[in-house]
Enzyme design. Structure first.
Site, PDB file in Angstrom:
ATOM      1  N   ASP A 333      34.837 -41.799  -0.398  1.00  0.00           N
ATOM      2  CA  ASP A 333      35.315 -42.283   0.884  1.00  0.00           C
ATOM      3  C   ASP A 333      34.290 -41.898   1.964  1.00  0.00           C
ATOM      4  O   ASP A 333      33.756 -40.783   1.952  1.00  0.00           O
ATOM      5  CB  ASP A 333      36.665 -41.606   1.174  1.00  0.00           C
ATOM      6  CG  ASP A 333      37.323 -42.163   2.408  1.00  0.00           C
ATOM      7  OD1 ASP A 333      37.678 -43.351   2.404  1.00  0.00           O
ATOM      8  OD2 ASP A 333      37.484 -41.410   3.389  1.00  0.00           O
ATOM      9  N   GLU A 364      31.477 -45.664   0.213  1.00  0.00           N
ATOM     10  CA  GLU A 364      31.405 -46.476   1.422  1.00  0.00           C
ATOM     11  C   GLU A 364      30.192 -46.035   2.227  1.00  0.00           C
ATOM     12  O   GLU A 364      30.157 -44.891   2.689  1.00  0.00           O
ATOM     13  CB  GLU A 364      32.655 -46.245   2.281  1.00  0.00           C
ATOM     14  CG  GLU A 364      33.937 -46.753   1.700  1.00  0.00           C
ATOM     15  CD  GLU A 364      35.108 -46.501   2.660  1.00  0.00           C
ATOM     16  OE1 GLU A 364      35.725 -47.481   3.114  1.00  0.00           O
ATOM     17  OE2 GLU A 364      35.383 -45.321   2.967  1.00  0.00           O
TER      18      GLU A 364
END
Ligand code: CA
Length: 648
Positions: A333, A364
């Site tokens: 994340d 990400e």
């Protein structure tokens, strides 16, 4: 030491030299006794409290820890304290904070007290033989939330399994228990995906584990990094139960042919006052120039991954999940908040322990806002992908936004929902925005996707932009067509394909964009919808099965882009791309995407071509229909042709 909790001191080489500690931390028990060691270099005093339960009951004993080397504190006893619960009282600058052990491997309900555990005792039967299926050359990743999977009653899951890890172990589940239409694990097997990426399964803070059925959250709010979430277990009070049940789920997924990716959130914690903060205030967190918590995560705090003991913590945690739980890879994340040394070290360590590329790492490549990392830190964002380990992948927002429109701007449209397709952008999407076309080194690095848990589902975005009545729950044929076309483009890209669970059946959250704390009913996989939209499901199945037969689509090397022989605009809103498919069943692939409302005539290059996919079916390749010279591409549809190896 007193008062020395400043950013400059923690960032200094002097601090690292004085206090970096490499030996084991946590609680260790056995026949010889039990030893607790915690790293708290700024503390004046550390005490441990021992309990016989994970909640309520008062402490039976409180013992002050002695000072060890490099800022550690320890307590050892000849007693075997397996199954006991504990927490620490850490005093820094005169303030005493109670905290669970950040290095704990087990805990009581809601993770407030840690637990001493003999991990061997948590292994389900056959765990020693558990082995992930062979790594396939092509990886198709499916993003799934534990509770979403089994919450809907139409899935046929029994009450005890609903929303739990155990539901991932069940086979033979069918729609309303009709014994005919597979749901659950059997449905996934039929779909053909290779990797299941689970949304956070570590212990998070936003669901009360004493009332697990009344709460819902995606789980991007970590509390105990090295412990499974309790609300997914049948008994969150006993520390060993959640561990055993997660292991059972992973073993079942492995047995049925899936690898398991874990979504990890090492960039921020549920609250600033986390176990990490309470043991060493501020050390694990970035601070802005005024001393406030940096907030590049948008969640109130940012982890300082560039500090050596923080890096050690994250590395050790990730490696622990692989070793103890047989996890096959990680989705990071907000990887754009983490530094390159951490990410490179993790990939390198995984490669050396388990084989090069065997364990996947991707994330990400962005952050919500600027972050106060130590000066000179290289963050793993989109601009850094060519400077980090080339095996570290990242989500590609360029293809996502080109196909369906920007996710931030509600009305924004892409190729399939009212925008225009151009051969130039199509070429970049297919090449995975790699090499000269974008931020990725090779398409191996590119995670190609149209939807994930964040933002609208693909279906909801299409409805919002294409249907004036905003009938999210409907199954309108024009939306289905746009969805098929979008999927066809996505599965023709050379990056690694990824999709949100249920995208293949037109999953809707009723137009809710950010459903992280919406009800389970909003988020759940609606198994009757999967049956209702089975044609769309079959379209995804066909695309996946076809892709696995096309080396030109699977090429992940730096030479992949050179397989694109040409790309050309056809008419007003249609583009075609021709791809070298050596050494596959078809010599070349011709992919045509008609995003317009009119049929398009197309003259074919010389030779005999087989229809592989059209707007209705992605299984046309099973039917042996051949065409020469010219063909028609229907409105809002894809046509994929394969040229026979020799002109028969
Ligand atoms: Ca929890």
């Amino acid at each position: 030491m007193e008062g020395k909790t400043s950013k400059a001191w923690f960032d200094s080489g002097e601090f690292e030299e004085s206090y970096h500690y490499d030996e084991p931390l946590g609680a260790f028990s056995g026949e010889q006794g039990t030893c607790f060691r915690v790293w708290a270099p700024t503390a004046q005093q550390v005490a441990i409290r021992l309990y016989q339960a994970g909640n309520d009951a008062p402490a039976i004993e409180k013992i002050f820890l002695g000072k060890g080397s490099k800022g550690t504190w320890l307590y050892s006893t000849t007693r075997n304290l397996d199954g006991w619960y504990y927490d620490y009282e850490v005093t820094v600058d005169g303030v005493t904070r109670c905290t669970p052990d950040p290095y704990a491997k087990a805990c009581g309900v809601n993770g407030q007290r840690s637990m001493v555990i003999d991990l061997a005792g948590t292994n389900p039967e056959g765990w020693e033989e558990d082995k992930a299926p062979e790594l396939t050359p092509e990886q198709v990743i499916y993003e799934l939330h534990v509770k979403d999977f089994s919450w809907d009653l139409s899935g046929g899951f029994g009450g005890a399994d609903r929303g739990k890890f155990t539901a991932l172990c069940r086979t033979g589940m069918t729609l309303h228990n009709d014994g005919v239409h597979p749901t659950g694990l059997d449905y996934l097997k039929r779909l053909g995906v290779t990797h299941i990426q689970l949304l956070p399964i570590y212990d998070y803070g936003s669901v009360d584990e004493t009332r697990p059925d009344s709460g819902y959250n995606w789980g991007y709010d970590p509390v105990n990094y090295n412990i499974p979430e309790g609300s997914y277990s049948s008994n969150p009070y006993r520390g060993e139960v959640r561990i055993r049940e997660l292991k059972q789920a992973i073993a079942a997924l492995h047995k049925h042919g899936f690898r398991v990716i874990m979504d990890v959130v090492y960039n921020h914690t549920y609250e600033l006052e986390s176990p990490l903060f309470k043991t060493v205030p501020w050390y694990y967190y970035r601070q802005d120039s005024s001393g406030k918590a940096s907030n590049g995560s948008g969640c109130g705090n940012d982890i300082a991954s560039e500090r050596s003991m923080c890096r050690r913590y994250i590395l050790e945690s990730a490696l622990y999940w692989v070793e103890e739980y047989h996890i096959d890879g990680f989705r990071f994340d907000l990887m754009g908040l983490l530094d390159d040394t951490l990410m490179n070290s993790l990939q390198k360590e995984l490669d050396s322990r388990y084989g090069v590329g065997e364990k996947l790492v991707y994330g990400e490549p962005w952050r919500a806002d600027k972050t106060a990392a130590r000066e000179g830190t290289l963050l793993c964002d989109k601009g850094s992908l060519k400077r980090i380990d080339p095996k570290i992948g990242a989500f590609c927002d360029d293809t996502r936004d080109a196909v369906k429109g920007n996710v931030m701007n509600e009305g924004s449209v892409g190729f399939v929902n009212g925008g225009r397709i151009s051969a130039d952008t199509l070429r970049k999407c297919v090449a995975g925005w790699a090499g000269e076309s974008g931020p990725f080194r090779t398409p191996y690095q590119t995670i190609t996707y149209l939807s994930c848990h964040d933002d609208w589902t693909l279906w909801d975005k299409l409805v919002y932009t294409m249907d004036q009545s905003k009938n999210f729950r409907g199954s309108a044929s024009n939306i289905q067509k746009a969805n098929r076309l979008a999927a066809a483009i996505n599965f023709c890209c050379q990056g690694r394909p990824f999709f949100l669970a249920g995208e293949e059946f037109g999953r809707t959250k009723g137009g809710i964009k950010n459903s992280y704390c919406s009800s389970a009913e909003v988020n759940q996989l609606d198994w009757s919808r999967a049956w209702q939209n089975r044609g769309l499901v079959d379209y995804y199945r066909g695309l996946i099965a076809l892709r696995l037969q096309c080396p030109g689509l699977q090429d992940k090397t730096a030479q992949a882009a050179s397989r694109i022989l040409w790309a050309s605009d056809i008419g007003h809103n249609c583009a075609a791309l021709c791809l070298d498919n050596q050494h596959g069943k078809w010599e070349t692939l011709l992919m045509v995407f008609n995003c317009g409302e009119q049929p398009q005539q197309l003259s074919l290059p010389e030779g005999k071509w087989q229809v592989l996919v059209d707007g209705d079916s992605a299984f046309q390749w099973k039917l042996h229909i051949s065409v020469r010279e010219s063909c028609t591409v229907m409105p809002k549809s894809a046509l994929i042709l394969g040229k026979f190896l020799s002109d028969q």
